[in-house]
Design an enzyme around this catalytic site. Structure first.
Site, PDB file in Angstrom:
ATOM      1  N   GLY A 211      44.073  70.833  52.349  1.00 59.63           N
ATOM      2  CA  GLY A 211      43.720  70.742  50.981  1.00 59.63           C
ATOM      3  C   GLY A 211      42.429  71.346  50.917  1.00 59.63           C
ATOM      4  O   GLY A 211      42.086  71.877  52.242  1.00 59.63           O
ATOM      5  N   ASN A 212      41.802  71.038  49.895  1.00 58.65           N
ATOM      6  CA  ASN A 212      40.316  71.357  49.792  1.00 58.65           C
ATOM      7  C   ASN A 212      39.420  70.374  49.097  1.00 58.65           C
ATOM      8  O   ASN A 212      40.138  69.481  48.419  1.00 58.65           O
ATOM      9  CB  ASN A 212      40.141  72.770  49.389  1.00 58.65           C
ATOM     10  CG  ASN A 212      40.886  73.014  47.935  1.00 58.65           C
ATOM     11  OD1 ASN A 212      40.292  72.345  47.085  1.00 58.65           O
ATOM     12  ND2 ASN A 212      41.795  73.549  47.817  1.00 58.65           N
ATOM     13  N   PHE A 213      38.163  70.731  48.826  1.00 53.81           N
ATOM     14  CA  PHE A 213      37.389  69.624  48.200  1.00 53.81           C
ATOM     15  C   PHE A 213      37.212  69.552  46.728  1.00 53.81           C
ATOM     16  O   PHE A 213      36.258  68.950  46.072  1.00 53.81           O
ATOM     17  CB  PHE A 213      36.070  69.718  48.945  1.00 53.81           C
ATOM     18  CG  PHE A 213      35.934  69.496  50.521  1.00 53.81           C
ATOM     19  CD1 PHE A 213      36.490  68.131  50.741  1.00 53.81           C
ATOM     20  CD2 PHE A 213      35.576  70.247  51.343  1.00 53.81           C
ATOM     21  CE1 PHE A 213      36.310  67.927  52.142  1.00 53.81           C
ATOM     22  CE2 PHE A 213      35.593  69.885  52.686  1.00 53.81           C
ATOM     23  CZ  PHE A 213      35.755  68.591  53.271  1.00 53.81           C
ATOM     24  N   ALA A 280      41.633  75.348  42.630  1.00 48.83           N
ATOM     25  CA  ALA A 280      41.105  75.881  44.200  1.00 48.83           C
ATOM     26  C   ALA A 280      42.381  75.975  44.835  1.00 48.83           C
ATOM     27  O   ALA A 280      42.893  74.722  45.374  1.00 48.83           O
ATOM     28  CB  ALA A 280      40.342  74.944  44.738  1.00 48.83           C
TER      29      ALA A 280
END
Ligand code: CTP
Length: 404
Positions: A211-213, A280
């Site tokens: 995943g990402n932030f 994102a």
């Protein structure tokens, strides 16, 4: 038709000398077709009497929670919920501060706290009070708040005899701002937009993911701004920990992976007026998801083979019709303008919103962002660092201009 036909406007008056100008504002509002209900703070009665205000507004004026003589209750909740807009003019330094911190020690403040309606705040005070860091901080708090517009005080001669910033704008100027507000509010009636937001997660095994932030804040702010202006919004969101928007014209589609996000976007895109791709998106996903939790035992290292995910913005760019508008984001660290321009072309976007990770306060997780918009003609518009809600306003303004 008058420009404020049938609009219910609550005019709140706090205790400053500029209060004497409010009867003119009320007259102008009524002339434009508005229905005006006045609430004043007890102290403001020193500057303008309830009798004057009730005469011009043709309604009783409220300033206490109940009538001393009869005990009649003035429900702050009833007042708060029965309006399209609240305008607080003049807003003194004291009232401004109480609004910023949620105090409710008079009827006006209680109504302000209880209203779901948008609020226009019109500060007016002496120059030094206006420039004081505490006041400026309170103005910032209110400006950043959703559905709040804070009008800038004007320069000029002040009641104290001093000259400087602090004058309340003239009633005609306040009226123009109110008219503009309602025009803006309806500017996207009948339109439908898709907004992607947050991160996408790609499953590795039943308990792990790539995943990402991304917090989803930017995408949510855009969805809320579009909805505020009357558009129907499909908000396609990855997993986030912020509250989902509550406007009735926003449909939230919760997804996990990039492919799931693409499926929802593909379904609604043909009938839409466009899409804003603020998510994102995970560019890669594991080739296969392991069915049971990967164990640590007997492994010195672990390799996960990844394959490319579809590019949602580019896919929609291929099928978009002339009238549809697509907007992308580019979060870059190096060669920002060049990379963003490349994405604008390869994804067939109408414009791209660039944020650089080099700018303090921009990008993932923060409440603020600093953007540059690049359009198809390579025109670049640079914006200041702002709250993401205000950034969303800038982006939607740009989009509305393109639709004209
Ligand atoms: N985007 C998308 N689908 C993807 C990747 C990106 O819809 N699979 C969208 C993003 O929502 C954003 C824009 O495309 O609006 C650019 O995203 P970004 O991650 O910056 O671009 P990439 O094309 O993934 O390029 P890179 O990560 O290599 O910089």
């Amino acid at each position: 038709m008058p420009s404020l036909d049938g609009k219910k406007i609550l005019v709140g008056i706090s205790g400053g000398i500029a209060a004497y100008k409010i009867p003119s504002l009320i007259r102008l509002l009524i002339k434009e077709g508005a229905e005006v209900q006045v609430i004043q703070t007890p102290y403001s009665k020193n500057f303008i009497t309830p009798l004057t205000l009730s005469t011009v507004s043709q309604k009783p004026v409220y300033s206490d929670f109940f009538e001393q003589n009869t005990g009649d209750w003035h429900s702050h909740i009833g007042l708060a919920r029965n309006c399209d807009l609240m305008v607080i003019a003049p807003t003194t330094a004291n009232t401004l501060s109480k609004m910023a911190y949620g105090q409710a020690d008079n009827l006006l403040l209680a109504v302000y706290l209880a209203t779901p309606a948008p609020v226009i705040v019109v500060p007016a005070m002496d120059v030094d009070m206006y420039n004081h860091p505490a006041t400026q901080n309170n103005i910032k708090i209110l400006s950043d708040r959703q559905n709040h517009i804070v009008l800038e005080a004007e320069e000029g001669e002040l009641a104290s005899g001093l000259t400087g910033k602090g004058r309340m704008p003239e009633p005609e100027t306040i009226l123009q701002e109110i008219i503009l507000f309602f025009q803006k509010k309806n500017s996207l009636n009948g339109k439908t937009f898709i907004v992607t937001a947050g991160p996408t997660y790609e499953k590795i095994d039943p308990v792990r993911f790539i995943g990402n932030f991304s917090s989803g804040k930017m995408g949510f702010a855009i969805a809320e701004e579009l909805a505020f202006r009357g558009a129907e919004v499909h908000l396609v969101s990855g997993h986030v920990s912020i509250p989902y928007p509550i406007q009735s014209n926003i449909t939230v589609h919760k997804i996990m992976s990039t492919v799931e996000m693409l499926d929802v976007v593909r379904k609604h895109f043909p009938e839409s007026d466009g899409a804003i791709f603020a998510a994102a998106v995970a560019d890669f996903r594991p080739v296969s998801t392991i069915g049971s939790k990967i164990k640590r035992e007997n492994k010195a290292s672990l390799e996960i083979k990844l394959e490319k995910n579809p590019d949602i913005a580019a896919e929609m760019g291929k099928i978009k019709k002339d009238k549809q508008i697509t907007v992308g984001f580019a979060l870059e660290m190096n060669n920002e303008l060049l990379n963003a321009s490349k994405k604008l072309i390869s994804k067939n976007l109408n414009f791209i919103v660039l944020n650089s990770l080099k700018d303090k306060g921009a990008g993932f997780g923060t409440d603020t962002n600093k953007i540059t918009i690049i359009d198809k003609n390579n025109k670049k518009t640079v914006f200041e660092l702002k709250h993401k809600r205000k950034v969303a306003e800038d982006i939607v303004n740009y989009l509305v201009d393109l639709l004209k």
